[in-house]
Design an enzyme around this catalytic site. Structure first.
Site, PDB file in Angstrom:
ATOM      1  N   ASP A  86       0.869  -1.181   0.000  1.00 16.83           N
ATOM      2  CA  ASP A  86       0.000   0.000   0.000  1.00 16.83           C
ATOM      3  C   ASP A  86       0.896   1.217   0.000  1.00 16.83           C
ATOM      4  OD1 ASP A  86      -2.566  -0.961   2.489  1.00 16.83           O
ATOM      5  OD2 ASP A  86      -2.067  -1.799   0.521  1.00 16.83           O
TER       6      ASP A  86
ATOM      7  N   HIS B 183      -3.272   5.389  -0.601  1.00 13.56           N
ATOM      8  CA  HIS B 183      -4.387   4.437  -0.572  1.00 13.56           C
ATOM      9  C   HIS B 183      -5.338   4.749   0.585  1.00 13.56           C
ATOM     10  CE1 HIS B 183      -6.625   0.703  -0.642  1.00 13.56           C
ATOM     11  NE2 HIS B 183      -6.118   0.290   0.504  1.00 13.56           N
TER      12      HIS B 183
END
Ligand SMILES: N[C@@H](CC(=O)c1ccccc1NC=O)C(=O)O
Ligand SMILES: [Zn+2]
Ligand SMILES: [Zn+2]
Length: 215
Positions: A56, A60
């Site tokens: 991530d 995000h």
């Protein structure tokens, strides 16, 4: 059982790989075909940035967060500690207490083995997530990257995304969907190479372990 190295801790990206409910599926469509008169065979890949073993980027979970290309490569590559936390979940979350008794300074990369199998025949809706207190306790011990064999650091139904929020607040980065099924707890070298998708909120990554002391 001792590992042979390099040891792959990435999930195989088979077509139809189980993804987060509602997320875009992994699809590889035929492109060029030698059998059809082309000089080469090619494929056309479509996937979520969160398929299988992936990282991530802060964007995000934080609209003001860094995109993937802004994350220095050294976060993804270096000494790591794999911690076997199977059976340690409390109300579906791995608590900060799993770090009690560990050195005040940990390797910068902490990978949590919660018990996910090597192969997801279907999406593991009952996966174990991480308590925000664990993220804070890990950051206090020098951890810059937290990895999990679960598909997320937060529970499936979470809307608050408290563990992602703790990562936002501490600057700890996230590696999800690892395959740690054959990995004994201990120290290793991590090589995790996300696809260099500029401007992205994350990317599938190939992650491997090397013997401790290699990196
Ligand atoms: N691997 C993702 C899972 C996730 O939260 C997610 C993935 C795709 C679409 C929506 C998601 N989460 C909440 O809506 C993550 O935890 O970062
Ligand atoms: Zn993710
Ligand atoms: Zn995540």
């Amino acid at each position: 059982m001792s590992l042979s190295f390099p040891h792959d801790v990435s999930r195989a990206l088979t077509p139809g790989h189980p993804n987060w409910p509602g997320d875009a599926p992994l699809v590889v469509q035929p492109g060029l075909r030698i059998a059809g008169g082309d000089s080469v065979n090619t494929g056309i890949l479509s996937t979520s940035t969160h398929t299988g073993t992936h990282v991530d980027a802060p964007w995000h979970y934080d609209d003001a967060g860094a995109r993937l290309e802004a994350i220095p490569l050294d976060v993804w590559v270096g000494p790591c500690r794999v911690l076997d936390v199977r059976g340690r979940a409390e109300d579906g979350l791995i608590p900060g207490s799993v770090l009690e008794g560990l050195p005040q300074q940990l390797p910068a990369r902490l990978l949590l083995h919660t018990g996910q199998p090597a192969h997801w025949a279907q999406f593991p809706r009952d996966f174990v997530a991480l308590a925000p207190a664990l993220i804070h306790a890990a950051a206090a011990r020098g951890v810059r990257l937290i990895g999990t064999d679960s598909p997320s650091v937060d529970p499936l139904e979470s809307k608050a995304l408290d563990a992602h929020g703790a990562c936002r607040d501490t600057g700890v980065l996230i590696l999800e969907g690892l395959n740690l099924s054959a990995v004994p707890g201990g120290d290793y070298g991590l090589v995790c190479l996300p696809l260099p998708l500029s401007g992205a909120d994350g990317a599938p990554a190939r992650a491997i372990l090397l013997p401790a002391g290699t990196l």
